[in-house]
Design a protein around this motif. Structure first.
Motif, PDB file in Angstrom:
ATOM      1  N   LYS A  94       0.794  -1.223   0.000  1.00  0.00           N
ATOM      2  CA  LYS A  94       0.000   0.000   0.000  1.00  0.00           C
ATOM      3  C   LYS A  94       0.829   1.278   0.000  1.00  0.00           C
ATOM      4  O   LYS A  94       0.411   2.302  -0.545  1.00  0.00           O
ATOM      5  CB  LYS A  94      -0.928   0.015   1.217  1.00  0.00           C
ATOM      6  N   LYS A  95       2.014   1.232   0.601  1.00  0.00           N
ATOM      7  CA  LYS A  95       2.792   2.465   0.759  1.00  0.00           C
ATOM      8  C   LYS A  95       4.148   2.436   0.059  1.00  0.00           C
ATOM      9  O   LYS A  95       4.777   3.485  -0.086  1.00  0.00           O
ATOM     10  CB  LYS A  95       2.999   2.757   2.242  1.00  0.00           C
ATOM     11  N   LEU A  96       4.610   1.242  -0.348  1.00  0.00           N
ATOM     12  CA  LEU A  96       5.952   1.144  -0.930  1.00  0.00           C
ATOM     13  C   LEU A  96       5.932   0.522  -2.320  1.00  0.00           C
ATOM     14  O   LEU A  96       6.936  -0.008  -2.794  1.00  0.00           O
ATOM     15  CB  LEU A  96       6.853   0.310  -0.001  1.00  0.00           C
ATOM     16  N   ASN A  97       4.768   0.577  -2.977  1.00  0.00           N
ATOM     17  CA  ASN A  97       4.640   0.085  -4.352  1.00  0.00           C
ATOM     18  C   ASN A  97       5.050  -1.374  -4.507  1.00  0.00           C
ATOM     19  O   ASN A  97       5.589  -1.779  -5.543  1.00  0.00           O
ATOM     20  CB  ASN A  97       5.467   0.960  -5.310  1.00  0.00           C
ATOM     21  N   GLY A  98       4.809  -2.162  -3.479  1.00  0.00           N
ATOM     22  CA  GLY A  98       5.062  -3.594  -3.561  1.00  0.00           C
ATOM     23  C   GLY A  98       6.513  -4.003  -3.446  1.00  0.00           C
ATOM     24  O   GLY A  98       6.847  -5.164  -3.699  1.00  0.00           O
ATOM     25  N   LYS A  99       7.394  -3.098  -3.044  1.00  0.00           N
ATOM     26  CA  LYS A  99       8.807  -3.452  -2.936  1.00  0.00           C
ATOM     27  C   LYS A  99       9.024  -4.478  -1.824  1.00  0.00           C
ATOM     28  O   LYS A  99       8.256  -4.578  -0.885  1.00  0.00           O
ATOM     29  CB  LYS A  99       9.673  -2.228  -2.709  1.00  0.00           C
ATOM     30  N   LYS A 100      10.117  -5.231  -1.927  1.00  0.00           N
ATOM     31  CA  LYS A 100      10.468  -6.216  -0.916  1.00  0.00           C
ATOM     32  C   LYS A 100      11.085  -5.517   0.307  1.00  0.00           C
ATOM     33  O   LYS A 100      12.011  -4.723   0.174  1.00  0.00           O
ATOM     34  CB  LYS A 100      11.480  -7.217  -1.469  1.00  0.00           C
ATOM     35  N   ILE A 101      10.540  -5.829   1.479  1.00  0.00           N
ATOM     36  CA  ILE A 101      11.177  -5.433   2.728  1.00  0.00           C
ATOM     37  C   ILE A 101      11.158  -6.649   3.643  1.00  0.00           C
ATOM     38  O   ILE A 101      10.212  -7.443   3.623  1.00  0.00           O
ATOM     39  CB  ILE A 101      10.485  -4.235   3.408  1.00  0.00           C
ATOM     40  N   GLY A 102      12.217  -6.817   4.418  1.00  0.00           N
ATOM     41  CA  GLY A 102      12.278  -8.016   5.236  1.00  0.00           C
ATOM     42  C   GLY A 102      13.172  -7.852   6.444  1.00  0.00           C
ATOM     43  O   GLY A 102      13.887  -6.858   6.599  1.00  0.00           O
ATOM     44  N   THR A 103      13.134  -8.857   7.299  1.00  0.00           N
ATOM     45  CA  THR A 103      13.907  -8.828   8.541  1.00  0.00           C
ATOM     46  C   THR A 103      14.235 -10.236   9.007  1.00  0.00           C
ATOM     47  O   THR A 103      13.508 -11.189   8.706  1.00  0.00           O
ATOM     48  CB  THR A 103      13.117  -8.090   9.646  1.00  0.00           C
ATOM     49  N   THR A 104      15.333 -10.356   9.721  1.00  0.00           N
ATOM     50  CA  THR A 104      15.587 -11.586  10.458  1.00  0.00           C
ATOM     51  C   THR A 104      14.696 -11.575  11.700  1.00  0.00           C
ATOM     52  O   THR A 104      14.124 -10.544  12.058  1.00  0.00           O
ATOM     53  CB  THR A 104      17.059 -11.695  10.896  1.00  0.00           C
ATOM     54  N   LEU A 105      14.620 -12.717  12.356  1.00  0.00           N
ATOM     55  CA  LEU A 105      13.781 -12.816  13.551  1.00  0.00           C
ATOM     56  C   LEU A 105      14.303 -13.920  14.456  1.00  0.00           C
ATOM     57  O   LEU A 105      14.412 -15.075  14.033  1.00  0.00           O
ATOM     58  CB  LEU A 105      12.335 -13.106  13.154  1.00  0.00           C
ATOM     59  N   VAL A 106      14.658 -13.560  15.689  1.00  0.00           N
ATOM     60  CA  VAL A 106      14.912 -14.543  16.734  1.00  0.00           C
ATOM     61  C   VAL A 106      13.989 -14.197  17.898  1.00  0.00           C
ATOM     62  O   VAL A 106      14.087 -13.112  18.474  1.00  0.00           O
ATOM     63  CB  VAL A 106      16.371 -14.559  17.212  1.00  0.00           C
ATOM     64  N   ALA A 107      13.078 -15.108  18.210  1.00  0.00           N
ATOM     65  CA  ALA A 107      12.138 -14.918  19.317  1.00  0.00           C
ATOM     66  C   ALA A 107      12.375 -16.018  20.343  1.00  0.00           C
ATOM     67  O   ALA A 107      12.271 -17.203  20.026  1.00  0.00           O
ATOM     68  CB  ALA A 107      10.695 -14.966  18.817  1.00  0.00           C
TER      69      ALA A 107
END
Length: 262
Positions: A94-107
């Motif tokens: 909706k706000k970034l024109n469908g670009k890829k954004i991502g993150t690592t995750l350790v929970a």
């Protein structure tokens, strides 16, 4: 049922030499004294990935704080992961024109001495056993190098060295993470183990753990026993002095007491 363990903890983050901090982290306790530690590192090759790390941490935090007691940690994690993925994908579309954004995750979830850790990417959890006087790396990085080794383990005809030479500039590329409009968060890793009095957990992004030794953590704990809150900041400072070129985030948790049950 209350938690019989008591913990010291320290948490810190620093943007380092980068213009913005793409890391996000949080540690919290619910009314049952269960503990949640979450560390995320936005993928640096993707602009605006700090959005992914922040959304993920805030989603897990919000869900955790609403619970008096979590009885099924797998169900809790999967709900949070799905909610985080949906929010990250929605923002990207909706706000970034469908670009890829991502993150690592350790929970990491601690309940009365039992630790359950979920991992996507290459942020890490380490465990110091007081009884063994030794550190162990709990999580295993999701990168191309380990992926090649896994392939070779299944198929003995695969030449790992040849693959590594061919892709030598991409060996640290992530193979799993939480990424918008992607299934890269599917098939995360899960680890379960126990902690006891004197044990320590060290959870960090690669901007920290690549630039110090685990005995730096042990020595910093000894030198800051009266000011535990400063430990994570001091570890980040060591990493900066060792020329870390990334954002830096770490959490240190020490089990200091276990009340008798009964």
């Amino acid at each position: 049922m209350s938690n019989n363990f008591i913990f010291n903890y320290s948490i810190a983050t620093n943007k380092g030499i980068r213009e913005i901090n793409e890391d996000a982290s949080w540690i919290g306790f619910n009314k049952s004294e269960q503990v949640l530690i979450i560390v995320c590192d936005g993928i640096g090759s993707q602009d605006d990935s700090q959005i992914a790390s922040l959304i993920t941490v805030e989603t897990f935090k919000s869900h955790f704080e609403k619970k008096t007691r979590i009885r099924n940690i797998d169900l809790f994690f999967n709900k949070c992961l799905k909610a985080s993925y949906n929010k990250v994908s929605s923002i990207a579309n909706k706000k970034l024109n469908g670009k890829k954004i991502g993150t690592t995750l350790v929970a990491t979830f601690i309940d009365n001495g039992k630790v359950t850790t979920f991992n996507l990417g290459d942020s890490r959890l380490y465990h110091y056993s007081y009884a063994d006087d030794a550190w162990a790396q709990i999580t295993r990085d999701h990168n191309l190098y380990n992926y090649f080794n896994d392939l070779a383990e299944k198929d003995k005809t695969i030449d790992v060295n040849e693959l590594c030479m061919r892709h030598k500039n991409q060996l640290l590329a992530l193979t799993k993470c939480l990424e918008s409009n992607s299934d890269a968060h599917v098939n995360y890793d899960k680890y379960v183990f126990n902690v006891d009095v004197g044990d320590v957990l060290f959870q960090a992004t690669d901007g920290v753990y690549h630039y110090l030794k685990l005995n730096n953590v042990t020595e910093t704990l000894k030198n800051n026993s009266m000011n535990f809150d400063a430990i994570s900041r001091n570890l980040i400072q060591i990493a900066l002095e060792n020329k870390s070129n990334d954002n830096l985030t770490c959490v240190v948790v020490e089990c200091i007491n276990a009340n008798s049950k009964g």
